[in-house]
Design a protein around this motif. Structure first.
Motif, PDB file in Angstrom:
ATOM      1  N   LEU A  13     -29.879  -1.710  96.285  1.00  0.00           N
ATOM      2  CA  LEU A  13     -31.243  -1.362  95.859  1.00  0.00           C
ATOM      3  C   LEU A  13     -32.265  -2.336  96.430  1.00  0.00           C
ATOM      4  O   LEU A  13     -33.471  -2.077  96.376  1.00  0.00           O
ATOM      5  N   ASN A  14     -31.817  -3.428  97.014  1.00  0.00           N
ATOM      6  CA  ASN A  14     -32.721  -4.293  97.774  1.00  0.00           C
ATOM      7  C   ASN A  14     -33.221  -3.581  99.039  1.00  0.00           C
ATOM      8  O   ASN A  14     -34.219  -3.979  99.626  1.00  0.00           O
ATOM      9  N   LEU A  15     -32.531  -2.494  99.430  1.00  0.00           N
ATOM     10  CA  LEU A  15     -32.905  -1.733 100.631  1.00  0.00           C
ATOM     11  C   LEU A  15     -33.878  -0.587 100.327  1.00  0.00           C
ATOM     12  O   LEU A  15     -34.229   0.185 101.227  1.00  0.00           O
ATOM     13  N   THR A  18     -36.295   1.870 102.691  1.00  0.00           N
ATOM     14  CA  THR A  18     -35.773   2.234 104.021  1.00  0.00           C
ATOM     15  C   THR A  18     -34.410   2.909 103.920  1.00  0.00           C
ATOM     16  O   THR A  18     -34.000   3.610 104.836  1.00  0.00           O
ATOM     17  N   ARG A  19     -33.746   2.738 102.793  1.00  0.00           N
ATOM     18  CA  ARG A  19     -32.411   3.300 102.588  1.00  0.00           C
ATOM     19  C   ARG A  19     -32.503   4.745 102.158  1.00  0.00           C
ATOM     20  O   ARG A  19     -32.994   5.055 101.079  1.00  0.00           O
ATOM     21  N   GLU A  20     -32.082   5.659 102.973  1.00  0.00           N
ATOM     22  CA  GLU A  20     -32.051   7.098 102.633  1.00  0.00           C
ATOM     23  C   GLU A  20     -33.301   7.504 101.832  1.00  0.00           C
ATOM     24  O   GLU A  20     -33.195   7.987 100.686  1.00  0.00           O
ATOM     25  N   TYR A  26     -39.720   6.103  99.244  1.00  0.00           N
ATOM     26  CA  TYR A  26     -40.266   5.129 100.192  1.00  0.00           C
ATOM     27  C   TYR A  26     -40.769   3.857  99.501  1.00  0.00           C
ATOM     28  O   TYR A  26     -41.163   2.916 100.179  1.00  0.00           O
ATOM     29  N   ASP A  27     -40.729   3.851  98.182  1.00  0.00           N
ATOM     30  CA  ASP A  27     -41.137   2.627  97.482  1.00  0.00           C
ATOM     31  C   ASP A  27     -40.068   1.548  97.670  1.00  0.00           C
ATOM     32  O   ASP A  27     -38.879   1.824  97.597  1.00  0.00           O
ATOM     33  N   THR A  28     -40.532   0.326  97.885  1.00  0.00           N
ATOM     34  CA  THR A  28     -39.605  -0.808  98.012  1.00  0.00           C
ATOM     35  C   THR A  28     -39.240  -1.324  96.622  1.00  0.00           C
ATOM     36  O   THR A  28     -39.863  -0.931  95.618  1.00  0.00           O
ATOM     37  N   GLU A  33     -40.878  -3.025  91.128  1.00  0.00           N
ATOM     38  CA  GLU A  33     -41.065  -4.098  90.155  1.00  0.00           C
ATOM     39  C   GLU A  33     -42.529  -4.249  89.776  1.00  0.00           C
ATOM     40  O   GLU A  33     -42.869  -4.454  88.606  1.00  0.00           O
ATOM     41  N   ASN A  34     -43.424  -4.078  90.742  1.00  0.00           N
ATOM     42  CA  ASN A  34     -44.849  -4.195  90.437  1.00  0.00           C
ATOM     43  C   ASN A  34     -45.313  -3.082  89.504  1.00  0.00           C
ATOM     44  O   ASN A  34     -46.124  -3.302  88.606  1.00  0.00           O
ATOM     45  N   LYS A  35     -44.763  -1.885  89.695  1.00  0.00           N
ATOM     46  CA  LYS A  35     -45.138  -0.765  88.814  1.00  0.00           C
ATOM     47  C   LYS A  35     -44.624  -1.013  87.402  1.00  0.00           C
ATOM     48  O   LYS A  35     -45.314  -0.752  86.415  1.00  0.00           O
TER      49      LYS A  35
END
Ligand code: DHK
Length: 152
Positions: A13-15, A18-20, A26-28, A33-35
């Motif tokens: 989940l650190n990916l 960009t991961r699938e 598309y959220d990192t 965490e900010n949300k």
């Protein structure tokens, strides 16, 4: 003192972002965490975050949460959902209620993702809502631990 909730994210989940992205968006992880922090501020709960790709590190973090008087855990165990008796035992071994979150609808994916070693012990299971699931989980967890009044 504000009641404290721990958000745990598991392997890969650190990916996020960009991961699938067709599955996980598309959220990192930072965006997520900010949300969650924004929602936490409106609920007057203190939120901590932990992400690891290592089962034992997540288990150790759960053990420490007990000592820290964390009042609820929101966990996306990621692939460990479907494999980890050790993670189940760690959550059963502490007296902290937890909510299981999955970004994707695991029940519409491969068969092996349909089973969770945790769900029967969770207060709630949220899946398929994207990262909104974490916001919903935080609101529900805050209510569950009495940090805010139930919605009228
Ligand atoms: O939807 C999610 O957040 C979960 C995330 C993962 O990394 C997968 O291994 C799970 O099967 C699903």
């Amino acid at each position: 003192m504000a009641k404290s909730i721990l958000v745990i994210n598991g392997p890969n989940l650190n990916l996020l972002g960009t991961r699938e992205p067709a599955i996980y968006g598309y959220d990192t992880l930072d965006d997520l965490e900010n949300k969650v922090k924004t929602v936490a501020g409106s609920l007057e709960v203190a939120v901590q975050f932990f992400q690891s790709n290592h089962e034992g590190a997540i288990i150790d973090r759960i053990h420490v949460a007990q000592k820290e008087k964390i009042e609820a855990i929101i966990i996306n165990p990621a692939a460990l959902t479907h494999t980890s008796v050790g993670l189940r035992d760690a959550l059963n071994g502490v007296s902290i209620p937890f909510i299981e979150v999955h970004i994707a609808n695991v029940h519409s994916r491969e068969e092996f993702r349909h089973h969770s070693y945790l769900s029967d012990k969770a207060v709630s299971v949220i899946c398929g809502m994207g990262i909104f699931g974490y916001e919903a989980a935080l609101m529900y967890a805050a209510q569950h631990i009495g940090a805010c009044r139930p919605e009228q």
